[in-house]
Design a protein around this motif. Sequence first.
Motif, PDB file in Angstrom:
ATOM      1  N   ARG A  97       6.663  26.014   6.677  1.00 36.12           N
ATOM      2  CA  ARG A  97       7.473  27.237   6.537  1.00 36.12           C
ATOM      3  C   ARG A  97       8.893  26.888   6.107  1.00 36.12           C
ATOM      4  NH1 ARG A  97       4.965  28.564  11.474  1.00 36.12           N
ATOM      5  NH2 ARG A  97       6.923  28.232  12.605  1.00 36.12           N
ATOM      6  N   LEU A  98       9.431  25.786   6.664  1.00 35.37           N
ATOM      7  CA  LEU A  98      10.777  25.372   6.292  1.00 35.37           C
ATOM      8  C   LEU A  98      10.827  24.976   4.819  1.00 35.37           C
ATOM      9  CD1 LEU A  98      13.680  24.721   7.086  1.00 35.37           C
ATOM     10  CD2 LEU A  98      12.916  22.466   7.814  1.00 35.37           C
ATOM     11  N   GLU A  99       9.806  24.241   4.338  1.00 34.26           N
ATOM     12  CA  GLU A  99       9.772  23.863   2.922  1.00 34.26           C
ATOM     13  C   GLU A  99       9.642  25.103   2.039  1.00 34.26           C
ATOM     14  OE1 GLU A  99       7.509  20.300   1.667  1.00 34.26           O
ATOM     15  OE2 GLU A  99       6.892  20.140   3.763  1.00 34.26           O
ATOM     16  N   GLN A 100       8.809  26.039   2.462  1.00 32.46           N
ATOM     17  CA  GLN A 100       8.629  27.248   1.668  1.00 32.46           C
ATOM     18  C   GLN A 100       9.935  28.028   1.578  1.00 32.46           C
ATOM     19  OE1 GLN A 100       5.851  28.197  -0.065  1.00 32.46           O
ATOM     20  NE2 GLN A 100       7.234  29.757  -0.908  1.00 32.46           N
ATOM     21  N   ALA A 101      10.631  28.164   2.698  1.00 32.08           N
ATOM     22  CA  ALA A 101      11.914  28.868   2.682  1.00 32.08           C
ATOM     23  C   ALA A 101      12.940  28.096   1.863  1.00 32.08           C
ATOM     24  CB  ALA A 101      12.410  29.050   4.121  1.00 32.08           C
ATOM     25  N   PHE A 102      12.888  26.769   1.943  1.00 29.87           N
ATOM     26  CA  PHE A 102      13.784  25.919   1.155  1.00 29.87           C
ATOM     27  C   PHE A 102      13.552  26.157  -0.335  1.00 29.87           C
ATOM     28  CE2 PHE A 102      14.979  21.694  -0.579  1.00 29.87           C
ATOM     29  CZ  PHE A 102      16.268  21.587  -0.067  1.00 29.87           C
ATOM     30  N   ASN A 103      12.266  26.251  -0.724  1.00 29.66           N
ATOM     31  CA  ASN A 103      11.941  26.508  -2.127  1.00 29.66           C
ATOM     32  C   ASN A 103      12.337  27.924  -2.539  1.00 29.66           C
ATOM     33  OD1 ASN A 103      10.846  23.953  -2.362  1.00 29.66           O
ATOM     34  ND2 ASN A 103       8.779  24.616  -1.829  1.00 29.66           N
ATOM     35  N   ASP A 104      12.152  28.883  -1.602  1.00 29.25           N
ATOM     36  CA  ASP A 104      12.508  30.272  -1.930  1.00 29.25           C
ATOM     37  C   ASP A 104      13.991  30.422  -2.230  1.00 29.25           C
ATOM     38  OD1 ASP A 104       9.892  30.983  -1.612  1.00 29.25           O
ATOM     39  OD2 ASP A 104      10.126  31.729   0.447  1.00 29.25           O
ATOM     40  N   LYS A 105      14.813  29.584  -1.694  1.00 30.11           N
ATOM     41  CA  LYS A 105      16.248  29.639  -1.938  1.00 30.11           C
ATOM     42  C   LYS A 105      16.648  28.903  -3.217  1.00 30.11           C
ATOM     43  CE  LYS A 105      17.242  32.133   1.563  1.00 30.11           C
ATOM     44  NZ  LYS A 105      17.730  33.507   1.377  1.00 30.11           N
ATOM     45  N   GLY A 106      15.654  28.431  -3.974  1.00 30.75           N
ATOM     46  CA  GLY A 106      15.953  27.777  -5.246  1.00 30.75           C
ATOM     47  C   GLY A 106      15.973  26.276  -5.182  1.00 30.75           C
ATOM     48  N   TYR A 107      15.796  25.705  -4.003  1.00 30.77           N
ATOM     49  CA  TYR A 107      15.825  24.248  -3.874  1.00 30.77           C
ATOM     50  C   TYR A 107      14.403  23.693  -3.983  1.00 30.77           C
ATOM     51  CZ  TYR A 107      20.599  24.828  -2.216  1.00 30.77           C
ATOM     52  OH  TYR A 107      21.927  25.135  -2.124  1.00 30.77           O
ATOM     53  N   GLU A 108      14.293  22.496  -4.513  1.00 28.44           N
ATOM     54  CA  GLU A 108      12.977  21.899  -4.729  1.00 28.44           C
ATOM     55  C   GLU A 108      13.054  20.387  -4.501  1.00 28.44           C
ATOM     56  OE1 GLU A 108       9.510  21.460  -8.180  1.00 28.44           O
ATOM     57  OE2 GLU A 108      11.428  22.445  -8.627  1.00 28.44           O
ATOM     58  N   LEU A 109      12.090  19.884  -3.732  1.00 27.78           N
ATOM     59  CA  LEU A 109      11.923  18.435  -3.545  1.00 27.78           C
ATOM     60  C   LEU A 109      10.870  17.940  -4.541  1.00 27.78           C
ATOM     61  CD1 LEU A 109      11.788  18.149   0.363  1.00 27.78           C
ATOM     62  CD2 LEU A 109      13.584  17.264  -1.092  1.00 27.78           C
ATOM     63  N   THR A 110      11.251  17.047  -5.430  1.00 33.20           N
ATOM     64  CA  THR A 110      10.324  16.532  -6.427  1.00 33.20           C
ATOM     65  C   THR A 110       9.517  15.381  -5.826  1.00 33.20           C
ATOM     66  OG1 THR A 110      11.877  17.116  -8.182  1.00 33.20           O
ATOM     67  CG2 THR A 110      10.108  15.579  -8.737  1.00 33.20           C
ATOM     68  N   GLU A 111       8.193  15.498  -5.877  1.00 34.35           N
ATOM     69  CA  GLU A 111       7.312  14.475  -5.329  1.00 34.35           C
ATOM     70  C   GLU A 111       7.182  13.328  -6.344  1.00 34.35           C
ATOM     71  OE1 GLU A 111       5.434  12.314  -2.870  1.00 34.35           O
ATOM     72  OE2 GLU A 111       5.920  14.353  -2.231  1.00 34.35           O
ATOM     73  N   LEU A 112       7.649  12.145  -5.972  1.00 37.07           N
ATOM     74  CA  LEU A 112       7.639  10.995  -6.879  1.00 37.07           C
ATOM     75  C   LEU A 112       6.709   9.873  -6.409  1.00 37.07           C
ATOM     76  CD1 LEU A 112      11.491  10.715  -7.556  1.00 37.07           C
ATOM     77  CD2 LEU A 112       9.771  11.688  -9.068  1.00 37.07           C
ATOM     78  N   LEU A 113       6.288   9.903  -5.155  1.00 32.85           N
ATOM     79  CA  LEU A 113       5.485   8.814  -4.596  1.00 32.85           C
ATOM     80  C   LEU A 113       4.142   8.706  -5.326  1.00 32.85           C
ATOM     81  CD1 LEU A 113       5.481   6.677  -2.327  1.00 32.85           C
ATOM     82  CD2 LEU A 113       4.237   8.320  -0.924  1.00 32.85           C
TER      83      LEU A 113
END
Length: 260
Positions: A191-207
């Motif tokens: 839920r925290l990641e979803q809300a983080f994304n909803d605010k325009g922020y994105e963590l790019t998965e590089l692993l």
Amino acid sequence: MKKNITIISFLLLMIIFLLIDRKLFQTEILKLTETISSLEKSVAVLRNTILEQNQRIKVIQGMLRKKEVRQTDNFQHDLLLYGIFSVLALLSAMIIVLLMLKKKLGFILDILCEKIHQTENTLISQIIKSASELTGLIGPSDHSPPSEFPVSTDHTLALRVGQEIHRMRKRTEHMPEHTKGLTALKNSLKRLEQAFNDKGYELTELLGKPFAEGMTIHARFVPSDEFGPGEQIITKVIKPQISFNGVLIQSAEVEVSIGE
């Protein structure tokens, strides 16, 4: 004439005495011969008896030697068995003690792991709650859409939240599946990641992705025999890559394994 008769008579007597004496001498000789023969037989018998006794003595000596050897072997065998049984008993006692200690240590470790996991879950939940309260990323309990961020170019708090999301994501991936409260923790993190994304922020998965020249990341290269020659794979993310509305606001720090 009388004198001649007397002489002849004397000679005849002498002859008779000699004959009688010879007869007695021959008789004595026969007795001595028989005695010598009897003595020779007795000597032969004694010699045979002595030989038999010598043989018996040798047999008895051999039996005594065998008995001594057997007794020595039996003593050494008993001593060896006693040593083996003593070692086995000592090893058995050590194994029992080790098993008891292992069982007790395992019980203590289970309790400590449970306490550690509970503490970690509590701390992570507090971090998520604090981050949610500060940023307003998670809405109320009815999951209504979160309020908008105030217009600001300061992404410090968001970057800290993104870093915590990345750190908690790695930690939950390494937690055992039977950890108490792990499912609830993963749901809160989602839920925290979803809300983080909803605010325009994105963590790019590089692993696990290939590394290419020109990528805006800080890379540290290490040789590896797990990949083919020329392959360059990102095998560790030290600092996540974060974007806001498609614009990079934090470059990633990664470790790239190069195949040999």
